[in-house]
Write an enzyme that holds these catalytic residues in place. Structure first.
Site, PDB file in Angstrom:
ATOM      1  N   GLY A   1      45.258  30.045  51.210  1.00 29.00           N
ATOM      2  CA  GLY A   1      45.209  28.798  50.935  1.00 29.00           C
ATOM      3  C   GLY A   1      44.271  27.889  50.110  1.00 29.00           C
TER       4      GLY A   1
ATOM      5  N   GLY B   1      46.793  29.122  39.907  1.00 23.51           N
ATOM      6  CA  GLY B   1      45.625  28.188  40.150  1.00 23.51           C
ATOM      7  C   GLY B   1      45.921  26.912  39.039  1.00 23.51           C
ATOM      8  CG  ASP B   2      46.541  27.583  35.255  1.00 18.72           C
ATOM      9  OD1 ASP B   2      45.225  27.679  35.403  1.00 18.72           O
ATOM     10  OD2 ASP B   2      47.123  28.715  34.583  1.00 18.72           O
TER      11      ASP B   2
ATOM     12  CB  SER C   1      42.416  27.976  44.702  1.00 11.97           C
ATOM     13  OG  SER C   1      41.900  28.845  43.660  1.00 11.97           O
TER      14      SER C   1
ATOM     15  N   GLY D   1      43.706  32.043  47.283  1.00 15.20           N
ATOM     16  CA  GLY D   1      44.744  32.968  47.306  1.00 15.20           C
ATOM     17  C   GLY D   1      45.823  32.585  48.388  1.00 15.20           C
TER      18      GLY D   1
END
Ligand SMILES: Nc1ncnc2c1ncn2[C@@H]1O[C@H](COP(=O)(O)OP(=O)(O)OP(=O)(O)O)[C@@H](O)[C@H]1O
Ligand SMILES: [Mg+2]
Length: 312
Positions: free
Chosen positions: A225, A251-252, A220, A222
């Site tokens: 993308g 993120g989760d 990831s 941020g």
């Protein structure tokens, strides 16, 4: 079924202050508390996607209601061991005038060896019934970084697929157990490489190196993308252009979206789309709101994905 592991739960406390004075007396304008813990976040989003989801790990007698209520509302089956003491609180001080957040994180909980053994027995049983077991976040105080490796090896022995979202030594040790999916962010990938990654090519090559330890690597990035690779093919996605309210839990939510797609038998390209769409749904929610499955499914059409032509 998916089992999500949360060994170091926490409660997020956000204290808003009109203008924060370091070393001075500050008056809080408002205080809010939210359930947190990366494993719980992943579980709640998976359950919102309609996946039967169990959480295992540790909760504490004194103040776990906020978390247990949130799990219940999202339909997550709570199979955590309940220990004496309190869930740690991570405080975020929001300076409203300067839009700066100062974070104070309490130490991870202390868990005795006997409770860890009980948890491991439960995990082995749950793994037999789970297609995926997701390991997210940090370990209780005093447990060495290779704890995840040991737990993941026990899970893999049952034929279940492991997912790992960890950083530093815990990521390195976890990779030795060959997880099915890992989800580092850019900073975690840089820590793994031991140097800054200054171009998309450097990120792509670092992701491919990780793919020698994991079947699928989802990085990831941020606002830039995300990227996914299985070491043979790779795809990049731009982040969806949404009104960003808060990136907490993005993120989760991404892990949950990708695991949902993989569970449904979709390929890595679609898993990337689901991950990015779930993350976009999360960031467009106020506060610590997580992804909403309906919104995520609508946002999928807006995820722009391109195949990486020169992967290696
Ligand atoms: N500002 C943003 N605008 C649009 N999408 C974003 C933004 N920030 C994050 N995202 C989406 O969320 C995904 C995950 O974000 P990020 O890379 O920050 O994860 P993370 O650092 O693991 O987050 P967490 O704090 O939950 O662990 C990104 O890949 C992107 O799709
Ligand atoms: Mg993360």
């Amino acid at each position: 079924m998916v089992t999500c592991i949360c060994l170091s739960p926490c409660i997020d406390k956000t204290v808003s202050i009109p203008k924060f004075t370091y070393g001075g007396m500050n008056r809080a304008k408002s205080i809010r508390t939210d359930p947190s813990g990366k494993g719980f976040n992943v579980a709640r989003v998976l359950s919102r996607f309609g996946v039967k989801t169990v959480v295992q790990g540790f909760l504490f007698h004194e103040n776990s209601e906020l978390i247990t209520k949130a799990l219940e509302e999202d339909g997550v089956i709570n199979d955590c061991c309940l220990l004496p003491g309190a869930v740690r609180t991570n405080t975020k001080i929001l300076d409203e005038e300067n839009h700066i957040i100062t974070e104070i994180n309490e130490p991870n909980p202390a868990v005795d060896a006997e409770s860890m053994r009980k948890f491991e027995d439960k995990l082995r049983e749950a793994a037999k019934r789970s297609e995926y077991v997701c390991f997210s976040g940090s370990l209780p105080a005093g447990f060495p970084p290779d704890t995840n490796e040991r737990l993941m090896n026990a899970v893999s022995d049952t034929g279940s697929r492991c997912v790992l979202d960890a950083e530093g030594d815990a990521l390195k040790a976890g990779l030795r157990a060959n997880p099915y999916l890992v989800k580092p962010n850019k900073y975690e990938l840089e820590l793994f490489e031991g140097r800054p990654l200054n171009s998309s090519e450097e990120i792509r090559l670092a992701a491919c190196r990780l793919a020698s330890g994991a079947s699928v690597v989802l990085v990831s990035l941020g606002k830039d993308g995300a990227l996914i690779t299985d070491g043979k093919r790779g795809f990049i996605a731009e982040a969806v252009d949404v009104d960003v309210k808060s990136t907490v839990g993005a993120g989760d939510s991404m892990v949950a979206g990708a695991v949902y797609a993989l569970m449904e038998g979709m390929g890595i390209k679609t898993a990337l789309k689901y991950g990015v769409a779930a993350a976009a749904s999360c960031v467009s929610c106020e506060g610590t709101g997580l992804a909403n499955a309906e919104t995520a499914k609508k946002l999928i059409k807006q995820v722009k994905v391109t195949e990486i032509s020169n992967l290696l």
